[in-house]
Design a protein around this motif. Structure first.
Motif, PDB file in Angstrom:
ATOM      1  N   THR A  93       0.791  -1.370   0.117  1.00 25.55           N
ATOM      2  CA  THR A  93      -0.037  -0.057   0.056  1.00 25.55           C
ATOM      3  C   THR A  93       0.878   1.099   0.113  1.00 25.55           C
ATOM      4  OG1 THR A  93      -0.073   0.009   2.499  1.00 25.55           O
ATOM      5  CG2 THR A  93      -1.981  -1.058   1.013  1.00 25.55           C
ATOM      6  N   ASP A 149       2.944   4.518  -1.271  1.00 26.08           N
ATOM      7  CA  ASP A 149       3.058   5.123  -2.473  1.00 26.08           C
ATOM      8  C   ASP A 149       3.993   6.307  -2.685  1.00 26.08           C
ATOM      9  OD1 ASP A 149       1.771   6.967  -1.042  1.00 26.08           O
ATOM     10  OD2 ASP A 149      -0.158   6.916  -1.939  1.00 26.08           O
ATOM     11  N   ASP A 177      -5.398  -2.217  -6.602  1.00 24.58           N
ATOM     12  CA  ASP A 177      -5.774  -0.948  -7.241  1.00 24.58           C
ATOM     13  C   ASP A 177      -6.250  -1.172  -8.923  1.00 24.58           C
ATOM     14  OD1 ASP A 177      -5.264   0.474  -5.176  1.00 24.58           O
ATOM     15  OD2 ASP A 177      -3.250   0.863  -5.763  1.00 24.58           O
ATOM     16  N   THR A 193       2.795  -2.040  -6.246  1.00 27.30           N
ATOM     17  CA  THR A 193       2.714  -1.258  -5.124  1.00 27.30           C
ATOM     18  C   THR A 193       1.641  -0.268  -5.610  1.00 27.30           C
ATOM     19  OG1 THR A 193       4.204   0.816  -6.022  1.00 27.30           O
ATOM     20  CG2 THR A 193       5.233  -1.308  -4.904  1.00 27.30           C
ATOM     21  N   ARG A 194       1.023   0.464  -4.477  1.00 20.38           N
ATOM     22  CA  ARG A 194       0.067   1.630  -4.552  1.00 20.38           C
ATOM     23  C   ARG A 194       0.528   2.845  -5.526  1.00 20.38           C
ATOM     24  NH1 ARG A 194      -4.365   1.039  -0.541  1.00 20.38           N
ATOM     25  NH2 ARG A 194      -5.075  -0.249  -2.054  1.00 20.38           N
TER      26      ARG A 194
END
Length: 581
Positions: A57, A59, A421, A494-495
């Motif tokens: 999560t 970013d 996502d 990854t976010r």
């Protein structure tokens, strides 16, 4: 023990100026491990969470700034054992734990790269790993860090000192058993599989007490064998001789060599099973359950809840061992608990993880010559009969066929990632084929049990490896990145809309998760066949990966291996971050 100093690269001065954080008393619990995906300040499980989606999560590092990513340090594993670094690091309490080839485990300072301790298993001369001297990672629980060894042992070390706390034998290495997978920690148990499918062993899943190493339950995965629970018989796996003739079940293979995933919501561990023995399918008529399958196993009892067999009566060494990754999605307006698996046989499967029902199966490679699709009603492949290797006649080998994918698979051991996502799976795949033929074979304890010969060949002019973004609800390939050499490393999403993976040419690369555009790369000095991770430390986002060429490709890759024989071997842990503003 002679101390080997880490190689410190750019950013070391800034890293060493940070005050060391106080040690965390007790260490991670089973509950902490289940919650690993929601705690980006550490990485305390293989796959970065029980589902092993390999999604972070974080970013702070994203598509806008990843071009600025720089190395913090490179820590050498040292010595002469520089090959096949397939591990995923763990990060906890200011320490990076990583396994190395030849059954070694290292602890490095996460800020400086300084080695804290090193453990080398004393391996006997007679070990028989089929596919190089690799190890894919450790597990951590409390004050213990635990890993498996090539002589089929499970070893627990003190995470502060590297001192051995317990050491348990999980199989007889003289019979071909070994172990390479990262253990799974569930409910204060260490759950592991075994390796050795090329030697006629019997695949099994074991659960052991994390504090003592004592066996809680064991589930053999080949029909006819009896499981145990707390030292007592716990039911036969399948039904004797239901899909195996005679005594062939006694040497049936089905190694559980890649380890498992865990779904807390259904109290289930999912393990893939490997090829049946021998490779020569004409010697073992029937489906050969439960080889080449995904098994759903009750965590508390070791009882099989359901199974799904991807390649019944496997005749190409396709296995079925690839990881089954749970995810949630909406299918035709209905929220569902699902799981996905990119199989060696070239098909991407989506199952209802509560009951094993097939929801979709889609080709994710260029060719699947052995079958022309999967029947969604029966769940079985639509075989192409003429593309099964022919039966041998006495001492004469059988008819050779060209099959694609090769036995090294549309995807081998290297784990895929799922982005919460984008809703896409990022699959490290390979497009190659093989000439394969069957030969006479008889079982002999501790000897290779193949009954087949093969030569792997490329099938495309411009690539072998291909990182593919797949929509699991439609089976559509959204984008792909082609690589000249085979892809043999894991993937991280990854976010920050990033996807990371490595290449045998030595690069760690970052891609745009939505488009597949290559955004950044770094040359590590050797082929990258490890699995990258990311975590937050001191307010910054870090990325780490192991570098060190090896594994099955240079050993078994035929014409493909010759093409890439100049790749340098190595053993280095690389850590990256953004420069401070």
């Amino acid at each position: 023990m002679k101390r080997r100093f880490s190689t410190l690269i750019a950013g070391l001065a800034a890293a060493t100026s940070l005050a060391a954080a106080p040690a965390i008393a007790g260490g991670p619990t089973s509950a902490d491990i289940v919650n690993d995906a929601a705690t980006p300040g550490d990485v305390i499980s293989y796959g970065m969470g029980p589902w092993q989606q390999r999604f972070s999560t974080l970013d702070k590092l994203n598509t806008q700034n990843v071009t600025k990513l720089i190395p913090v340090f490179g820590a050498s594993l040292g010595g002469e054992k520089q090959r096949g670094q397939e591990a995923q690091p763990l990060v906890y309490d200011g320490t990076i734990y990583v396994t190395g080839s030849y059954s070694r485990l290292f602890a490095f300072d996460a800020r400086t790269g300084e080695k804290k301790w090193e453990y080398n298993a004393r391996l006997p001369d007679g070990i028989m790993p089929c596919c190089d001297v690799v190890n894919r990672g450790a597990a951590i629980h409390g004050d213990k860090v635990i890993f498996a060894t090539l002589d089929a042992h499970l070893v627990a070390l003190d995470r502060h000192t590297g001192k051995v706390l317990w050491n348990k034998k999980t199989g007889e290495y003289q019979a071909g058993y070994s172990a390479t997978a990262a253990p799974l920690i569930v409910k204060d148990m260490v759950i592991t599989g075994n390796s050795g499918g090329e030697f006629g062993i019997v695949g099994a899943v074991q659960a052991r007490n994390v504090d003592t190493g004592e066996l809680v339950w064991e589930r053999p995965v080949i029909e006819g064998h009896v499981g145990t629970l707390k030292g007592q018989p716990n039911g036969m796996t399948g039904k004797l001789n239901a899909s195996w003739t005679g005594d062939l079940w006694k040497t049936g293979g089905g190694a559980t060599w890649l380890g498992g995933t865990y779904d807390p919501s259904t109290n289930t561990v999912f393990f893939g099973t490997g090829n049946p023995g021998p490779w020569n399918s004409h010697l073992r008529p029937g489906d050969n359950l439960y080889s080449a399958s995904t098994l759903a196993i009750d965590v508390d009892t070791g009882v099989i809840k359901w199974h799904y067999q991807t390649t019944p009566h496997d005749g190409w060494d396709f296995d079925g061992v690839n990881e089954f990754v749970p995810f949630d999605a909406t299918i035709k307006g209905k929220p569902m608990k699902l799981g996905a698996k990119a199989d060696r046989n070239g098909y991407f499967y989506v199952l209802d993880r509560t009951n094993g029902k097939l929801m979709g199966a889609h080709k994710f490679v260029m060719q699947t010559t052995w079958a022309n699709g999967i029947d969604l009603k029966t769940g079985r492949p639509n075989y192409v009969p003429e593309n099964r290797p022919g039966a041998p006649d006495a001492a004469v080998k059988g008819k050779s066929v060209f099959a694609s994918p090769s036995f090294l698979g549309g995807k081998n051991w290297m784990p895929m990632a799922f982005s919460q996502d984008t809703g896409l799976f990022y699959v490290p795949s390979n497009d190659w084929g093989m000439d394969i033929w069957n030969e006479p074979i008889a079982y002999k304890k501790g000897a290779a049990y193949l009954g087949a010969g093969f030569t792997i060949k490329p099938i495309a002019d411009d690539h072998i490896g291909a990182l593919r973004a797949m929509d699991p609800t439609t089976g559509k390939i959204v984008w792909e990145y082609k690589n000249k050499a085979p892809l043999w490393g894991g993937v991280l999403a990854t976010r920050g809309n990033l996807v990371f993976t490595g290449t045998p040419e030595g690069f760690l690369k970052a891609f745009d998760a939505k488009t597949g555009a290559e955004l950044w790369k770094f040359q590590t000095g050797s082929g990258v066949v490890g699995s990258p991770i990311t975590w937050e430390q001191d307010g910054e986002q870090f990325v780490a990966v192991m570098s060190g060429w090896g594994g099955a490709v240079p050993l078994w890759g035929g014409e493909v291996a010759k093409t890439f024989k100049e790749i340098s071997q190595g053993g280095m842990l690389w850590v990256f971050k953004l420069p401070k503003q």
